[in-house]
Each structure stands twice: as structure tokens, then as C-alpha cells.
Design a protein around this motif. Structure first.
Motif, PDB file in Angstrom:
ATOM      1  N   UNK A 141       0.811  -1.206   0.000  1.00 31.71           N
ATOM      2  CA  UNK A 141       0.000   0.000   0.000  1.00 31.71           C
ATOM      3  C   UNK A 141       0.853   1.268   0.000  1.00 31.71           C
ATOM      4  N   UNK A 142       2.068   1.193   0.556  1.00 26.39           N
ATOM      5  CA  UNK A 142       2.892   2.375   0.735  1.00 26.39           C
ATOM      6  C   UNK A 142       4.097   2.364  -0.197  1.00 26.39           C
ATOM      7  N   UNK A 143       4.592   3.539  -0.528  1.00 23.92           N
ATOM      8  CA  UNK A 143       5.774   3.687  -1.394  1.00 23.92           C
ATOM      9  C   UNK A 143       7.013   3.180  -0.668  1.00 23.92           C
ATOM     10  N   UNK A 144       8.012   2.781  -1.435  1.00 25.19           N
ATOM     11  CA  UNK A 144       9.226   2.179  -0.881  1.00 25.19           C
ATOM     12  C   UNK A 144       9.910   3.083   0.137  1.00 25.19           C
ATOM     13  N   UNK A 148       2.569   2.069  13.456  1.00 22.94           N
ATOM     14  CA  UNK A 148       2.794   1.993  12.009  1.00 22.94           C
ATOM     15  C   UNK A 148       1.785   2.806  11.202  1.00 22.94           C
ATOM     16  N   UNK A 149       0.465   2.611  11.399  1.00 21.31           N
ATOM     17  CA  UNK A 149      -0.490   3.424  10.624  1.00 21.31           C
ATOM     18  C   UNK A 149      -0.356   4.916  10.913  1.00 21.31           C
ATOM     19  N   UNK A 150      -0.076   5.266  12.170  1.00 22.71           N
ATOM     20  CA  UNK A 150       0.120   6.663  12.546  1.00 22.71           C
ATOM     21  C   UNK A 150       1.303   7.265  11.794  1.00 22.71           C
ATOM     22  N   UNK A 151       2.433   6.539  11.773  1.00 25.21           N
ATOM     23  CA  UNK A 151       3.616   7.022  11.053  1.00 25.21           C
ATOM     24  C   UNK A 151       3.336   7.184   9.559  1.00 25.21           C
ATOM     25  N   UNK A 152       2.677   6.199   8.984  1.00 18.77           N
ATOM     26  CA  UNK A 152       2.396   6.264   7.555  1.00 18.77           C
ATOM     27  C   UNK A 152       1.474   7.443   7.230  1.00 18.77           C
ATOM     28  N   UNK A 153       0.495   7.694   8.084  1.00 19.82           N
ATOM     29  CA  UNK A 153      -0.396   8.847   7.882  1.00 19.82           C
ATOM     30  C   UNK A 153       0.363  10.158   8.005  1.00 19.82           C
ATOM     31  N   UNK A 154       1.293  10.240   8.967  1.00 19.55           N
ATOM     32  CA  UNK A 154       2.067  11.461   9.169  1.00 19.55           C
ATOM     33  C   UNK A 154       2.995  11.750   7.989  1.00 19.55           C
ATOM     34  N   UNK A 155       3.371  10.709   7.263  1.00 15.25           N
ATOM     35  CA  UNK A 155       4.260  10.902   6.107  1.00 15.25           C
ATOM     36  C   UNK A 155       3.489  11.229   4.833  1.00 15.25           C
ATOM     37  N   UNK A 156       2.179  11.304   4.935  1.00 13.64           N
ATOM     38  CA  UNK A 156       1.364  11.653   3.762  1.00 13.64           C
ATOM     39  C   UNK A 156       1.810  13.019   3.245  1.00 13.64           C
ATOM     40  N   UNK A 157       2.109  13.082   1.982  1.00 19.30           N
ATOM     41  CA  UNK A 157       2.561  14.330   1.375  1.00 19.30           C
ATOM     42  C   UNK A 157       4.069  14.520   1.434  1.00 19.30           C
ATOM     43  N   UNK A 158       4.759  13.655   2.201  1.00 21.64           N
ATOM     44  CA  UNK A 158       6.221  13.754   2.271  1.00 21.64           C
ATOM     45  C   UNK A 158       6.828  12.862   1.197  1.00 21.64           C
ATOM     46  N   UNK A 159       6.692  13.267  -0.022  1.00 18.22           N
ATOM     47  CA  UNK A 159       7.222  12.442  -1.105  1.00 18.22           C
ATOM     48  C   UNK A 159       8.110  13.247  -2.044  1.00 18.22           C
ATOM     49  N   UNK A 160       8.651  14.354  -1.515  1.00 14.55           N
ATOM     50  CA  UNK A 160       9.547  15.169  -2.324  1.00 14.55           C
ATOM     51  C   UNK A 160      10.855  14.455  -2.612  1.00 14.55           C
ATOM     52  N   UNK A 161      11.586  14.976  -3.568  1.00 11.38           N
ATOM     53  CA  UNK A 161      12.841  14.370  -4.000  1.00 11.38           C
ATOM     54  C   UNK A 161      13.861  14.351  -2.864  1.00 11.38           C
ATOM     55  N   UNK A 162      13.972  15.441  -2.123  1.00 13.07           N
ATOM     56  CA  UNK A 162      14.941  15.507  -1.023  1.00 13.07           C
ATOM     57  C   UNK A 162      14.623  14.446   0.027  1.00 13.07           C
ATOM     58  N   UNK A 163      13.352  14.277   0.361  1.00 15.22           N
ATOM     59  CA  UNK A 163      12.932  13.266   1.328  1.00 15.22           C
ATOM     60  C   UNK A 163      13.360  11.878   0.863  1.00 15.22           C
ATOM     61  N   UNK A 164      13.112  11.563  -0.398  1.00 12.25           N
ATOM     62  CA  UNK A 164      13.478  10.244  -0.938  1.00 12.25           C
ATOM     63  C   UNK A 164      14.996  10.039  -0.921  1.00 12.25           C
ATOM     64  N   UNK A 165      15.744  11.087  -1.242  1.00 11.24           N
ATOM     65  CA  UNK A 165      17.212  10.983  -1.250  1.00 11.24           C
ATOM     66  C   UNK A 165      17.741  10.745   0.160  1.00 11.24           C
ATOM     67  N   UNK A 166      17.204  11.484   1.133  1.00 10.91           N
ATOM     68  CA  UNK A 166      17.652  11.314   2.527  1.00 10.91           C
ATOM     69  C   UNK A 166      17.373   9.891   3.005  1.00 10.91           C
TER      70      UNK A 166
END
Length: 196
Positions: A2-5, A144-162
Motif C-alpha cells: 500500500x505504501x511507497x518504498x 505503524x499506521x500513525x507514522x504512515x499517515x504522518x508521512x502523507x505528502x512527504x514524497x519530495x525528492x529531497x525526502x526520498x534521497x535522505x
């Protein structure tokens, strides 16, 4: 999944750090010291990998998938009990394998649960597996569900690189430090804090 890598990667990072913390708390309570847990970085990759495997295999307790994409059709309580038992068995098998592999390749006894009642080999026991399984079940249902919900919208390039850089650093650290243990046939203790 369900969630991105990279969101799963954040889970792996957080749980790897939590594993480092839990082991040091256990050491502090039982042996009176804390140390680097055989790593340079404060992450135990095995914990993170195990949690991701649990998610892939079983999902979360209230929506347990049991190796398929379809939820298990039983009561909520039965799902939690089944989840707990599956995780407990996986933890027991994983601890036995890791302990035996480390003993074979590093010629060291990584840990020993022989003094704990209901131990199954020296590398696992019913009480420790139950304790870890309870923590995993609770974490996967509530945190786990709380963390995944909090990361909603955090899919920028810098986030992925970090996330990618931290995962690579953790992997290199694991390979390097475990390699050191194989070469020296000893633990890799870089630091130790003795508590009064």
C-alpha cells in the motif's frame, strides 16, 4: 504494498533505531552497561528488515492478510491472536538462524537464553519471543499506521534521497561491522558505558 518504498524505508530506519535502543535498555537493566551493539551507527538493521518482512507477510493486525492480498476472515480478536502467534514463530525462527549463523561464522555466542525458562535452543525462548511479538503487534497496529499517515505528502525528492542515503549507510555499516566480527572472531565493541 500500500505504501511507497521510501515510506517503508522510514519504517525500517525507525525500527532499526528502536532495536538499538531496546537492546541497550535490556543490557542496562540486566548487565549494568550499554554499548554500540556491534555497529558504528545506532541502528540494528535486522530489526528494521524483520518489521518490513512482517508487514509484507501479514500486514497489520486489524487487517491481517496472511501471505495474500485478501484480509483474513475471522473476528478481530482472532486476527490479533493469529498475528501475534505468526510473529512469535517468525521471531523464534529468526533468532535461532541469526544466533547459529553468527556462531558459525564469527565463532562467538551472540546471546544466550539458556537461563530463561522455556528456552528453545540457547538463542530463543517462549517468554522473549512472546515479548517481542507483543511489541511488534502493538507497534504494527498503533504506531505503524500513525507514522504512515504522518508521512502523507512527504514524497519530495529531497525526502526520498535522505531516506535512500540513510538506508545505504545502515547497510554499509552492517556489512562492515559484521565483516569485522567475522575477521576478528570477536564482538565489535567500540564503546561501552558502565552504569552505576
Amino acid at each position: 504494498m500500500k505504501y511507497k518504498w521510501y515510506k517503508i524505508g522510514v519504517l525500517m530506519i525507525i525500527v532499526s533505531f528502536m532495536g538499538f535502543a531496546v537492546e541497550n535498555i535490556w543490557l542496562a537493566l540486566t548487565k549494568g552497561y550499554m554499548n554500540n551493539r556491534n555497529m558504528e551507527l545506532p541502528f540494528l538493521l535486522g530489526y528494521g528488515m524483520a518489521m518490513v518482512a512482517v508487514y509484507i507477510l501479514f500486514g497489520i493486525p486489524s487487517d491481517m492478510k496472511f501471505l495474500t492480498k485478501y484480509p483474513v476472515k475471522v473476528s478481530r480478536l482472532a486476527k490479533f491472536l493469529l498475528y501475534f502467534l505468526c510473529v512469535m514463530v517468525c521471531i523464534s525462527i529468526g533468532e535461532i538462524i541469526l544466533g547459529m549463523v553468527t556462531e558459525k561464522f564469527c565463532n562467538i555466542e551472540y546471546w544466550n537464553y539458556s537461563l530463561i525458562p522455556l528456552h528453545i535452543t540457547k538463542y530463543t525462548s517462549v517468554p522473549t519471543s512472546m515479548g517481542f511479538a507483543a511489541m511488534v503487534t502493538l507497534f504494527m497496529e498503533k504506531v505503524f499506521p500513525f507514522l504512515m499517515d504522518k508521512m502523507e505528502g512527504m514524497d519530495g525528492r529531497v525526502f526520498r534521497i535522505v531516506v535512500c542515503v540513510v538506508l545505504i549507510m545502515m547497510t554499509i555499516d552492517f556489512i562492515r561491522c559484521y565483516g569485522h566480527m567475522i575477521r576478528t572472531q570477536n564482538f565489535y565493541e567500540k564503546w561501552r558505558i558502565t552504569l552505576s
